[in-house]
Enzyme design. Structure first.
Site, PDB file in Angstrom:
ATOM      1  CE  LYS A  35      -7.771   2.199  -3.479  1.00  0.00           C
ATOM      2  NZ  LYS A  35      -6.579   2.553  -2.698  1.00  0.00           N
ATOM      3  CB  THR A  50     -11.360   2.141  -2.316  1.00  0.00           C
ATOM      4  OG1 THR A  50     -10.592   2.231  -1.131  1.00  0.00           O
ATOM      5  CG2 THR A  50     -11.706   3.543  -2.816  1.00  0.00           C
ATOM      6  CD  GLU A 101      -8.949   6.380  -4.261  1.00  0.00           C
ATOM      7  OE1 GLU A 101      -8.027   5.634  -3.857  1.00  0.00           O
ATOM      8  OE2 GLU A 101      -9.824   6.820  -3.507  1.00  0.00           O
ATOM      9  CG  ASP A 118      -2.101   0.864   1.132  1.00  0.00           C
ATOM     10  OD1 ASP A 118      -2.422   1.286   0.008  1.00  0.00           O
ATOM     11  OD2 ASP A 118      -2.730   1.151   2.168  1.00  0.00           O
ATOM     12  CG  PHE A 124     -10.611   1.408   4.356  1.00  0.00           C
ATOM     13  CD1 PHE A 124     -10.574   0.822   3.096  1.00  0.00           C
ATOM     14  CD2 PHE A 124     -10.089   2.681   4.497  1.00  0.00           C
ATOM     15  CE1 PHE A 124     -10.023   1.492   2.005  1.00  0.00           C
ATOM     16  CE2 PHE A 124      -9.537   3.371   3.424  1.00  0.00           C
ATOM     17  CZ  PHE A 124      -9.508   2.778   2.176  1.00  0.00           C
TER      18      PHE A 124
HETATM   19  O1  G3P Z   1      -5.490   1.179   0.950  1.00  0.00           O
HETATM   20  C1  G3P Z   1      -6.219   2.000   1.842  1.00  0.00           C
HETATM   21  C2  G3P Z   1      -5.319   2.575   2.827  1.00  0.00           C
HETATM   22  O2  G3P Z   1      -4.294   3.274   2.154  1.00  0.00           O
HETATM   23  C3  G3P Z   1      -5.915   3.479   3.846  1.00  0.00           C
HETATM   24  O3  G3P Z   1      -5.091   3.376   4.940  1.00  0.00           O
HETATM   25  O4  G3P Z   1      -3.993   4.000   6.985  1.00  0.00           O
HETATM   26  O5  G3P Z   1      -5.031   5.762   5.556  1.00  0.00           O
HETATM   27  O6  G3P Z   1      -6.461   4.201   6.843  1.00  0.00           O
HETATM   28  P1  G3P Z   1      -5.164   4.394   6.139  1.00  0.00           P
END
Ligand code: G3P
Length: 316
Positions: free
Chosen positions: A130, A154, A94, A16, A176
């Site tokens: 995305k 997403t 995205e 990521d 998430f």
């Molecule tokens: O892939 C989704 C991710 O990047 C979000 O992570 O840590 O910003 O909640 P976060």
């Protein structure tokens, strides 16, 4: 065998990050980006060189000074190209978060991204578009999938979002974890030792979609600690930030499969309707707030990126 290797026996691991140097070090098969990660790329030491390359390429192509939006779009595709040179699988890019409530605008933006990828010689089967999982986003993804453009839906915080995506034929969804955990912790609704509510959300989505026999891949995202990751081993994919990938590679804690596909349900669930979708989200303050907040944060970071590009152009 380290923990990362043990985990990879059951789950495909995705990085990521938009930082190409991290991807080179970590050797993931796939990667995901988002507007916040992309902003970090352009704010990093190599961001200026990247802007120079994108600016010069666009100027040469159009014989004129490129606009902020043209640089932003080409910048995103350029980063994707560099990532693809370091991985064997797909990269997710995205669509502009500000379009999240406009189906047609998202479809057009996705088509523009795909065209820019084609222009740079990218095999578009290696791209996932995305899109935020609003009702409008899911309808855009339905149409894009029909056109052969694979999507990653997403900002999933609720089972109805996941089910609507699966019924729309979306290739992959990103539920998430950490942001759900954040919501519960911020309100004092989670205590040490209790089951992580973000993990529970992905477990429920996994059971629901697998019991219904959908092909949509489930990729857990947004982690706050290693325990969340280890609790979801067995998920189709997990997209993990580089700091956790490094921790997993340095650990020898065993990773066992925690998610197993249940038996197929005897009956198919009815299609999710727009009213049913909106009602389900409305009844869940966490999902409502986190979806909204997620779109807002991604949109803010896109604005910051536009400001950074404008400042760059002002110096030209
Ligand atoms: O892939 C989704 C991710 O990047 C979000 O992570 O840590 O910003 O909640 P976060």
């Amino acid at each position: 065998m380290n923990t990362l290797e043990a985990l990879q026996q059951y789950t495909r691991v995705v990085a990521d990050t938009g930082q190409v140097d991290e991807i080179r070090q970590l050797h993931p098969e796939e990667a995901t980006t988002n507007p916040s990660l992309l902003l970090k790329v352009f704010q990093s030491d190599s961001g200026r060189q990247l802007l120079d390359k994108v600016y010069e390429a666009l100027k040469a192509k159009n014989n004129a000074s490129p606009s902020v939006s043209a640089i932003a779009q080409m910048g995103l595709v350029w980063v994707a190209t560099e990532i693809l040179l370091c991985i064997t699988g797909r990269v997710s890019i995205e669509v502009e978060a500000r379009l999240s409530f406009d189906t047609q605008a998202m479809i057009q933006a996705a088509k523009r991204l795909v065209q820019s990828c084609k222009d740079l010689g990218i095999d578009t089967r290696r791209i996932l578009i995305k899109i935020a999982s609003t009702w409008e986003g899911i309808q855009a993804a339905r149409e894009l999938e029909r056109l052969g453009i694979a999507c990653n839906a997403t900002l999933i915080f609720h089972e109805q979002q996941a089910l609507a995506c699966a019924q729309a034929g979306v290739t992959l969804i990103s539920p998430f974890v950490g942001r759900i955990y954040d919501w519960y912790v911020a309100r004092g609704l989670w205590k040490e030792g209790e089951v992580d509510p973000g993990v529970q959300s992905v477990q429920r989505i996994f059971t629901l979609l697998k019991s219904q026999g959908y092909k949509t891949e489930i990729m857990g995202a947004s982690f706050r600690n290693i325990d969340e990751i280890l609790a979801l081993v067995g998920c189709d994919r997990l997209t993990i930030a580089p700091k956790f990938l490094k921790q997993l590679a340095e650990s020898t804690e065993p990773a066992e499969c925690q998610l197993k596909a249940p038996a197929l349900a005897k009956e198919k669930l009815p299609p999710v309707t727009e009213a049913g979708f909106r009602w389900a989200l409305n009844q869940d303050p966490m999902a409502t707030e986190k979806l909204s907040d997620g779109i807002r944060l991604f949109a803010q970071d896109s604005v910051k990126l536009a400001q950074l590009i404008q400042a760059y152009l002002d110096q030209k």
